[in-house]
Structure formats: C-alpha cells, structure tokens
Design an enzyme around this catalytic site. Structure first.
Site, PDB file in Angstrom:
ATOM      1  N   GLN A   1      37.496  32.589  41.554  1.00  8.62           N
ATOM      2  CA  GLN A   1      36.996  31.760  42.665  1.00  8.62           C
ATOM      3  C   GLN A   1      35.473  31.692  42.699  1.00  8.62           C
ATOM      4  O   GLN A   1      34.871  31.557  43.770  1.00  8.62           O
ATOM      5  CB  GLN A   1      37.518  32.289  44.006  1.00  8.62           C
ATOM      6  CG  GLN A   1      38.998  32.066  44.170  1.00  8.62           C
ATOM      7  CD  GLN A   1      39.342  30.607  44.315  1.00  8.62           C
ATOM      8  OE1 GLN A   1      39.101  30.003  45.344  1.00  8.62           O
ATOM      9  NE2 GLN A   1      39.889  30.003  43.260  1.00  8.62           N
ATOM     10  N   THR A   2      34.843  31.844  41.538  1.00  5.91           N
ATOM     11  CA  THR A   2      33.389  31.898  41.489  1.00  5.91           C
ATOM     12  C   THR A   2      32.888  31.117  40.280  1.00  5.91           C
ATOM     13  O   THR A   2      33.400  31.289  39.179  1.00  5.91           O
ATOM     14  CB  THR A   2      32.914  33.356  41.390  1.00  5.91           C
ATOM     15  OG1 THR A   2      33.564  34.122  42.407  1.00  5.91           O
ATOM     16  CG2 THR A   2      31.411  33.463  41.578  1.00  5.91           C
TER      17      THR A   2
ATOM     18  N   TYR B   1      46.763  34.532  36.350  1.00  4.32           N
ATOM     19  CA  TYR B   1      45.643  33.937  35.621  1.00  4.32           C
ATOM     20  C   TYR B   1      44.916  34.992  34.785  1.00  4.32           C
ATOM     21  O   TYR B   1      44.718  34.825  33.573  1.00  4.32           O
ATOM     22  CB  TYR B   1      44.637  33.231  36.557  1.00  4.32           C
ATOM     23  CG  TYR B   1      43.360  33.009  35.797  1.00  4.32           C
ATOM     24  CD1 TYR B   1      43.261  31.974  34.888  1.00  4.32           C
ATOM     25  CD2 TYR B   1      42.299  33.919  35.875  1.00  4.32           C
ATOM     26  CE1 TYR B   1      42.135  31.828  34.086  1.00  4.32           C
ATOM     27  CE2 TYR B   1      41.181  33.787  35.081  1.00  4.32           C
ATOM     28  CZ  TYR B   1      41.104  32.737  34.197  1.00  4.32           C
ATOM     29  OH  TYR B   1      40.010  32.620  33.391  1.00  4.32           O
TER      30      TYR B   1
ATOM     31  N   CYS C   1      36.395  12.278  27.464  1.00  2.00           N
ATOM     32  CA  CYS C   1      37.501  13.237  27.393  1.00  2.00           C
ATOM     33  C   CYS C   1      38.377  12.962  26.171  1.00  2.00           C
ATOM     34  O   CYS C   1      38.805  11.826  25.948  1.00  2.00           O
ATOM     35  CB  CYS C   1      38.353  13.156  28.667  1.00  2.00           C
ATOM     36  SG  CYS C   1      39.801  14.231  28.624  1.00  2.00           S
TER      37      CYS C   1
ATOM     38  N   CYS D   1      46.040  10.020  29.364  1.00  2.00           N
ATOM     39  CA  CYS D   1      45.998  10.473  30.752  1.00  2.00           C
ATOM     40  C   CYS D   1      46.572   9.412  31.676  1.00  2.00           C
ATOM     41  O   CYS D   1      46.038   8.307  31.790  1.00  2.00           O
ATOM     42  CB  CYS D   1      44.554  10.790  31.149  1.00  2.00           C
ATOM     43  SG  CYS D   1      44.373  11.341  32.849  1.00  2.00           S
TER      44      CYS D   1
ATOM     45  N   TRP E   1      29.978  36.007  28.012  1.00  2.00           N
ATOM     46  CA  TRP E   1      31.265  36.634  27.668  1.00  2.00           C
ATOM     47  C   TRP E   1      32.053  35.780  26.666  1.00  2.00           C
ATOM     48  O   TRP E   1      33.147  36.164  26.265  1.00  2.00           O
ATOM     49  CB  TRP E   1      32.106  36.847  28.931  1.00  2.00           C
ATOM     50  CG  TRP E   1      32.164  35.638  29.801  1.00  2.00           C
ATOM     51  CD1 TRP E   1      33.040  34.592  29.682  1.00  2.00           C
ATOM     52  CD2 TRP E   1      31.312  35.335  30.897  1.00  2.00           C
ATOM     53  NE1 TRP E   1      32.766  33.656  30.640  1.00  2.00           N
ATOM     54  CE2 TRP E   1      31.716  34.083  31.404  1.00  2.00           C
ATOM     55  CE3 TRP E   1      30.229  35.997  31.497  1.00  2.00           C
ATOM     56  CZ2 TRP E   1      31.075  33.468  32.485  1.00  2.00           C
ATOM     57  CZ3 TRP E   1      29.599  35.384  32.576  1.00  2.00           C
ATOM     58  CH2 TRP E   1      30.021  34.143  33.058  1.00  2.00           C
TER      59      TRP E   1
ATOM     60  N   LEU F   1      28.090  38.478  46.039  1.00  2.00           N
ATOM     61  CA  LEU F   1      29.016  37.665  45.244  1.00  2.00           C
ATOM     62  C   LEU F   1      30.245  37.224  46.039  1.00  2.00           C
ATOM     63  O   LEU F   1      30.852  36.201  45.733  1.00  2.00           O
ATOM     64  CB  LEU F   1      29.454  38.428  43.994  1.00  2.00           C
ATOM     65  CG  LEU F   1      30.099  37.571  42.893  1.00  2.00           C
ATOM     66  CD1 LEU F   1      29.117  36.529  42.365  1.00  2.00           C
ATOM     67  CD2 LEU F   1      30.616  38.425  41.755  1.00  2.00           C
TER      68      LEU F   1
ATOM     69  N   GLU G   1      36.327  38.298  33.882  1.00  2.00           N
ATOM     70  CA  GLU G   1      37.390  37.542  34.540  1.00  2.00           C
ATOM     71  C   GLU G   1      37.532  37.900  36.019  1.00  2.00           C
ATOM     72  O   GLU G   1      37.820  37.036  36.840  1.00  2.00           O
ATOM     73  CB  GLU G   1      38.723  37.743  33.816  1.00  2.00           C
ATOM     74  CG  GLU G   1      38.769  37.129  32.426  1.00  2.00           C
ATOM     75  CD  GLU G   1      38.533  35.621  32.420  1.00  2.00           C
ATOM     76  OE1 GLU G   1      38.686  34.972  33.465  1.00  2.00           O
ATOM     77  OE2 GLU G   1      38.185  35.102  31.344  1.00  2.00           O
TER      78      GLU G   1
ATOM     79  N   ASP H   1      44.061  28.006  35.783  1.00  2.00           N
ATOM     80  CA  ASP H   1      43.066  28.162  36.842  1.00  2.00           C
ATOM     81  C   ASP H   1      42.864  26.802  37.505  1.00  2.00           C
ATOM     82  O   ASP H   1      43.611  25.855  37.239  1.00  2.00           O
ATOM     83  CB  ASP H   1      41.754  28.702  36.260  1.00  2.00           C
ATOM     84  CG  ASP H   1      41.050  27.661  35.417  1.00  2.00           C
ATOM     85  OD1 ASP H   1      41.733  26.746  34.900  1.00  2.00           O
ATOM     86  OD2 ASP H   1      39.811  27.741  35.277  1.00  2.00           O
TER      87      ASP H   1
ATOM     88  N   TYR I   1      34.102  37.950  48.202  1.00  2.00           N
ATOM     89  CA  TYR I   1      35.447  38.445  47.895  1.00  2.00           C
ATOM     90  C   TYR I   1      35.399  39.899  47.430  1.00  2.00           C
ATOM     91  O   TYR I   1      35.710  40.224  46.279  1.00  2.00           O
ATOM     92  CB  TYR I   1      36.128  37.547  46.861  1.00  2.00           C
ATOM     93  CG  TYR I   1      36.689  36.277  47.459  1.00  2.00           C
ATOM     94  CD1 TYR I   1      36.793  36.115  48.822  1.00  2.00           C
ATOM     95  CD2 TYR I   1      37.114  35.221  46.656  1.00  2.00           C
ATOM     96  CE1 TYR I   1      37.301  34.962  49.391  1.00  2.00           C
ATOM     97  CE2 TYR I   1      37.622  34.054  47.210  1.00  2.00           C
ATOM     98  CZ  TYR I   1      37.707  33.932  48.575  1.00  2.00           C
ATOM     99  OH  TYR I   1      38.193  32.792  49.133  1.00  2.00           O
TER     100      TYR I   1
END
Length: 342
Positions: free
Chosen positions: A43-44, A121, A203, A209, A25, A81, A38, A139, A83
DNA sequence: AAGACGGGGTT
DNA sequence: AACCCAGTCTT
C-alpha cells in the site's frame, strides 16, 4: 481479439527494452532484502519506499541483526511510512526466522504465507523473486490491468473478484519466468496502465485489451465499497517542565498503535469538557488520513495537575534530547517541530 | 464479508 | 476532495 500465447513474451520484451523502473531491490536475490522491500511496498508507492529500504538495510544488513535490534529503534526507522502494524509484524517474523528457523526463510508459498504480515501477494512476490517459483502476484496494478484487459465488471474488492483475478493472473503468467514476468506486469501497471491517463498506445497488450477497444479503459477496475471518512478530535495535554515532555505509547486496536503521543482526551467535536488554562497560542493541527480526518488540539498544561495525570495516563518523562528516539505520529511531530522541541 | 489501518502523491 | 498505492489483519 483475444490474447495470443506470445503475450508474456511481448510483456517481458517491453520490460527489457527501456521501461524497467530502476529500484534498489530490482533483481535482488537475497530473500531477506526481497521480503523487507515487499513489506515496505504494501500500500505504498515505490518511490516513497526507497529511502526507508536503504536506511533499514544500512542499520540491519542481515535478518539476524534486525531480529536482535531494539524494537524502538525499528519503529523509529519506520516512522512516517504509515501502517505501523507492518513494522510490528516485521519484527515478529524477523525474530521467528532468526531464532526459531535457523535464520532461513521458508522456500515455499505455504511456508511464506504462514508468516506474520505476509498474505497472498507478498507470499507470491517472495516465492517468485527469491525462489523463482511460479506464483502470480496480484497487487493493485495487476487488478487494474486484468480488469481492463477483460473489461471485467466484477468488483476487485469482493471475495469473488479476489478469486477471479487471482485465477486470471495465474493463467496469464509465464510459468517458466515467474520472477521477470511478475516484475514486468507490475511495472506495466505503474508506468503505462495507470489509474488515470493511461498510456494505452505504448502498452504491449493494447491490441488485445477489451476496455481499450471499447474506449472504456478509465471505467475499470470496478470497486464496490465506498470510502467513509470519519472525523475525530484529539485533545492533547502537553506537560513541559522546562527540560522534559511527558508522553506514552498508544495501545489497543486503533490508529498509530505502538507510536507515542501526549496524554489524550478524544471528543466528538472541538469542545473539551474539562476546565484548565489553555495556552492562548495553543496550536491546532489537522491530518488527513485515508479513512479519518484528525484534528489535534494541543494544550500546554499547568504543572500542578501533572502528578495526577502521570498516574492516570501512565506517562513517561522524556528529556527533550531523547524525544527523537520515540516513534510518533505525524501530527505530534508537526507540533514538536513548530515548537522547536525537535 | 466488512472495516480498519497512514501518509503522501495525482488528478 | 477523491482516489490510489508491489495488502494484511481483525472482527
């Protein structure tokens, strides 16, 4: 050292370099496909979503085809999957857009937010990816990155944290390049700023940071709620007449709503208060969920109590070869596979 | 504001 | 075993 105003440039450069995750995607512009991805991603993990995304799009290349499909078919594709309320809301929204909104996706944040299954989100994700609107996604990745960047002790699972991190994310975002920026920050969280063993030296932001400079990276983000795991005992009554099994759809607000199972007696422990002939080789399966541990006991029943149970439970008679058309929880599928029904 | 909601992968 | 995942909805 505070973040310089070139921070979004360094993030986007990091993303362009070689670090971009390759997912089906990515760089998609069709709102339907972005929305579908989305919802699946909530949560996956992305890798878990890929086969479901491809499978669903192959069956339903357009939202009109999805909206016109049999519900049962869509649940069947979603099976495994988790949920499952996402699947119900997917169907509701597909029908609404197809039948009530001329097949057009809302092209504003507020319009998207009003759809079933779309929260802050997902509204930001679709708004930015499909319409390049300047809404910052927040997220799990973004919570973690910002909490570490600022060494913030505000719990991310509090009302205050929600507001705080959304504001910070919005301030950090490159408003001229919302789509690429949102992609980049989530990829950074997934591949570099990981929950455990983050690769801080790779990073692009590590020099700015606060958690890195104070060697407290793994202390963030802070969560306030503790996970409570409930133990549940499900006793399943299996009626098998040699050609059919008897099942029904779960209803009510509980796990596995809209999925199918056998007649169920739930108790507080492994004991079941009724007397019947228990198959000596009856199986016991366990399933660990995020918030519950299910122990499922399967009892092969005698036919003489079938009629009474059908009435009591509203069971549906399903031929073996048609079982695959009914979406079921993993623990039921485990039983069916072990006993060669599937 | 707090709980509920799945299943799989990591550590 | 604990934690996490491209969160949202219900109570």
């Amino acid at each position: 050292m505070s973040l310089p105003n070139t921070h979004s440039k360094s993030l986007i450069q990091w993303h362009l370099a070689e670090n971009c995750r390759d997912l089906p995607w990515k760089s998609e512009k069709d709102p339907y496909k972005i929305w579908l991805s989305e919802i699946l991603l909530q949560q996956t993990k992305a890798e878990a979503v890929v086969p479901y995304y491809n499978k669903i799009l192959k069956h339903f290349p357009t939202i009109q085809l999805l909206a016109a499909a049999k519900e049962q078919k869509i649940f069947q594709l979603w099976q495994g999957l988790g949920y499952y309320s996402r699947c119900r809301n997917l169907i509701l929204t597909a029908k609404w857009i197809s039948e009530e909104n001329s097949g057009l996706f809302p092209n504003t944040y507020e319009g998207l937010l009003a759809l079933k299954g779309i929260g802050p989100y997902t509204a930001s994700a679709v708004a930015s990816f499909a319409f390049n609107l300047p809404y910052a996604v927040v997220d799990g990745n973004v919570y973690r990155i910002i909490a570490r960047l600022l060494a913030s002790a505000i719990p991310i699972d509090s009302a205050e944290g929600k507001k705080y991190f959304q504001e910070k994310a919005t301030a950090l975002m490159d408003k001229k390049n919302p789509a690429i920026y949102n992609q980049a920050i989530m990829d950074l969280g997934a591949t570099i700023c990981k929950p455990k063993n983050p690769l801080c030296l790779q990073c692009p932001w590590h020099k700015y940071c606060k958690a890195f400079s104070t060697k407290t990276v793994e202390k963030f983000p802070i969560k306030s709620k503790k996970l409570i795991i409930k133990k549940r005992h499900f006793h399943y009554l299996v009626f098998d007449d040699g050609k059919h099994l008897y099942i029904r759809k779960r209803i009510g607000n509980d796990i596995w709503k809209d999925l199918h199972e056998f007649a169920l007696i739930e108790t507080d422990d492994e004991k079941i208060g009724i007397s019947f002939d228990r198959n000596p080789s009856a199986s016991v399966f366990q399933q660990q969920l995020t918030h519950q541990k299910i122990t499922a006991y399967f009892y092969v029943m005698l036919q003489k109590v079938l009629r009474k149970t059908i009435t009591e439970y509203g069971l549906e008679k399903v031929a073996y070869e048609n079982l695959e058309n009914y979406a079921m929880p993993k623990v039921i599928l485990d039983f069916l596979h072990q006993n060669k029904y599937l």
